[in-house]
Design a protein around this motif. Structure first.
Motif, short mmCIF file in Angstrom:
data_model
loop_
_atom_site.label_atom_id
_atom_site.label_comp_id
_atom_site.label_asym_id
_atom_site.label_seq_id
_atom_site.Cartn_x
_atom_site.Cartn_y
_atom_site.Cartn_z
N TRP A 31 -27.19 7.96 -6.19
CA TRP A 31 -27.14 6.48 -6.18
C TRP A 31 -27.44 5.94 -4.78
O TRP A 31 -28.12 4.93 -4.62
N LYS A 135 -23.89 -3.85 -11.64
CA LYS A 135 -25.31 -3.53 -11.71
C LYS A 135 -26.15 -4.76 -11.39
O LYS A 135 -25.88 -5.86 -11.91
N GLU A 139 -31.04 -2.53 -12.23
CA GLU A 139 -30.22 -1.51 -12.88
C GLU A 139 -29.98 -1.84 -14.35
O GLU A 139 -30.03 -0.97 -15.20
N TYR A 226 -30.83 6.26 -14.96
CA TYR A 226 -29.72 5.55 -15.61
C TYR A 226 -29.51 6.09 -17.02
O TYR A 226 -30.43 6.58 -17.66
#
Lengths: 360, 360
Positions: A31, A135, A139, A226
């Protein structure tokens, strides 16, 4: 993107008085940098001090796998006869407070504690979780794309034969379909038929699916970093009345929880809203797990939709809503969608039909 | 078998003055009980005191997956709103010395340290490694069966086309062949073509294999709980003279190391014997990793065949012998077999031809 995340992590470290962040296996590292550590006995670890240079300590034979990012970290390779724990210790300086990745291996935690005896160790999630939980639009877009990919698979499965195949064969089909649909990795594909459905994490096996079976399919993977995660229910041929009635209640419970997932509502209230519907129908005791989990670069992450979690939902929180009903020795039912909390209300990312699909 | 292993673990705990052994994710738990913990945020942990009852602490929703073994442990399920770390702490009593599984997650290590402040924590491998390292005849038989399964795949690949396919496609074929050959799990399948071969842990990608390429295939999985691991080399069409010469040296280096792997020889001497052959041919600087790793229920375990490891080989030690030569930007070569040390000398478990296979 990574540079901006690094900046926010450093701000949070300062606020929490963390001197150095140490990240190894787990989702924090990819991340933050785009690089994922191999889960091996050879240590890979990002050493991120609150001020000063960041180092990625890595086995020399894995160094060619790292895309150089001079703006993020310096690559510090170690050789087979070096001691990587001592190396991390030197790079960490003399920290009073160390935050270490939640999934780092015990052997490295214990080694680093011995190497940095003056430091207090805490979990990296204290630094990263609140940042990862929210997010941004990019995202959410990635989560949406992953959700739509498994939606398409759930729809295709409605036209596939189930009877006469083993759970393991259907599992394998789901794995292959996820990879074909653009997932870089299939994380799991639970196929639980008949009485096996009563085990929420059943491992698909040699049981041959037969007419009259209820079949639970819960599958997900990673796409563009994701995760996806969906559960849909199938029945082979005819539907038992008790199954249909319980499923009708479950659909209502899931719908209520999704509608409850508005910004500002504590996670535990979302859990309670699903639980109440099932309890009112005398099915409460058969709903033996939390209502959901956060999702992002990790399949399970904060926020957890569970009793006791008072975190209020914020815009950008993404999580599963997946109540279930499990009757030991008989059958199990679960219905799961990924939901994002937005200023204008909950957005379901999964759109595949939620009815009990009748298959051959 | 598990009862006997438990007994030997307890004896070793007593000898090392370990009061309680705590096992979660990782290979110690399945080796000791047959049950493998799911790598999830919900804690599964075996609590094994040096005397008294053993408990398997497990999330209630995973309890149906556990085959009851009253002779080994009592199942202690915890509910979604329970604190499993506190539960483990209570079951552990007031230990002075705790051995915790080497791959246990940091979050649980830190939580347990806070819950058991009087205890000194050490690695479970101090207890288990010397026991797991020595394979009995049944374990060697399982390793042999897994080795023969990947041998057959290595042989089949000699007749398969490589040119025009991507690394990822060949990777996928290897994974499917391992599953078809009876492996319950494919652990890895490195396919590194042309210059990618110079990265020992290259991730198979979109590169299309072409005529003249050297292709490294290193693959393994788990079969009947024991691991396979083999590396063979393929060349597409014609073989470059430099590649052939380097490979001839590599074969010699691997053979020397295998022959050196006799009972009583320190692991580091086995490593040195491969290294010397490559150094004598001026290839030493291109052999950038250790010669091998132990193998068993885990793909990498003790004993490591590496400089600095003075452990003498004992009958039943099983390990890889896999020297390599890596020329950045050009190509990489590796040759790997699994070997068992026996009273009558080293036994190679892999028997697939070790020549440079010429493929289309």
């Amino acid at each position: 993107m990574y540079v901006e995340r690094l900046q926010r992590v450093r701000e949070r470290m300062a606020a929490l008085d963390v001197d150095v962040l140490l990240l190894s296996v787990g989702a924090d590292l990819p991340w933050l940098t785009g690089y994922e550590a191999m889960p091996l006995e050879r240590l890979t670890m990002l050493v991120l001090p609150s001020t000063g240079d960041t180092s990625l300590v890595i086995p020399r034979l894995e160094a060619p796998r790292v895309e150089p990012r001079d703006d993020l970290f310096e690559i510090v390779p170690w050789d087979e006869t070096d001691d990587p724990v001592a190396l991390v210790g030197r790079l960490a300086g003399r920290p009073r407070s160390v935050a270490i990745g939640d999934q780092s291996w015990a052997r490295f935690v214990l080694g680093l504690q011995a190497t940095l005896p003056q430091a207090r160790f805490r979990m990296a999630s204290e630094v990263t979780s609140s940042l990862r939980m929210v997010k941004d639009e990019g995202e959410v877009q990635a989560l949406r794309a992953a959700a739509r990919a498994v939606d398409a698979i759930a729809i295709e499965m409605r036209d596939r034969p189930f009877a006469g195949r083993t759970e393991a064969q259907v599992h394998q089909e789901l794995v292959e379909r996820m990879l074909d649909a653009g997932h870089q990795r299939a994380n799991f594909a639970i196929v639980a038929s008949g009485p096996n459905g009563a085990s929420p994490h059943h491992e698909p096996g040699s049981r041959v699916i037969e007419r009259g079976d209820v079949v639970l399919c819960d599958f997900g993977g990673t796409m563009q970093h994701y995760c996806s995660d969906i559960t849909r229910m199938f029945v082979v041929g005819e539907v038992d009345r008790e199954v249909r009635e319980a499923y009708t209640v479950l659909v209502e419970a899931q719908e209520r929880a999704v509608q409850a997932a508005v910004v500002g509502t504590p996670c535990e209230d979302v859990d309670a809203s699903a639980r109440k519907v099932l309890a009112d129908a005398a099915l409460g005791e058969h709903f033996i797990h939390r209502t959901g989990h956060g999702i992002g670069v990790e399949a399970h992450e904060d926020p957890y939709v569970v009793a006791g979690n008072t975190t209020p939902l914020a815009p950008g929180h993404a999580f599963s809503i997946e109540p279930g009903v499990y009757l030991p020795g008989r059958f199990g039912l679960r219905l799961e969608d990924i939901v994002v909390a937005t200023p204008t209300g909950p957005e379901r990312l999964n759109l595949a039909p939620r009815d009990l699909a009748v298959v051959d």
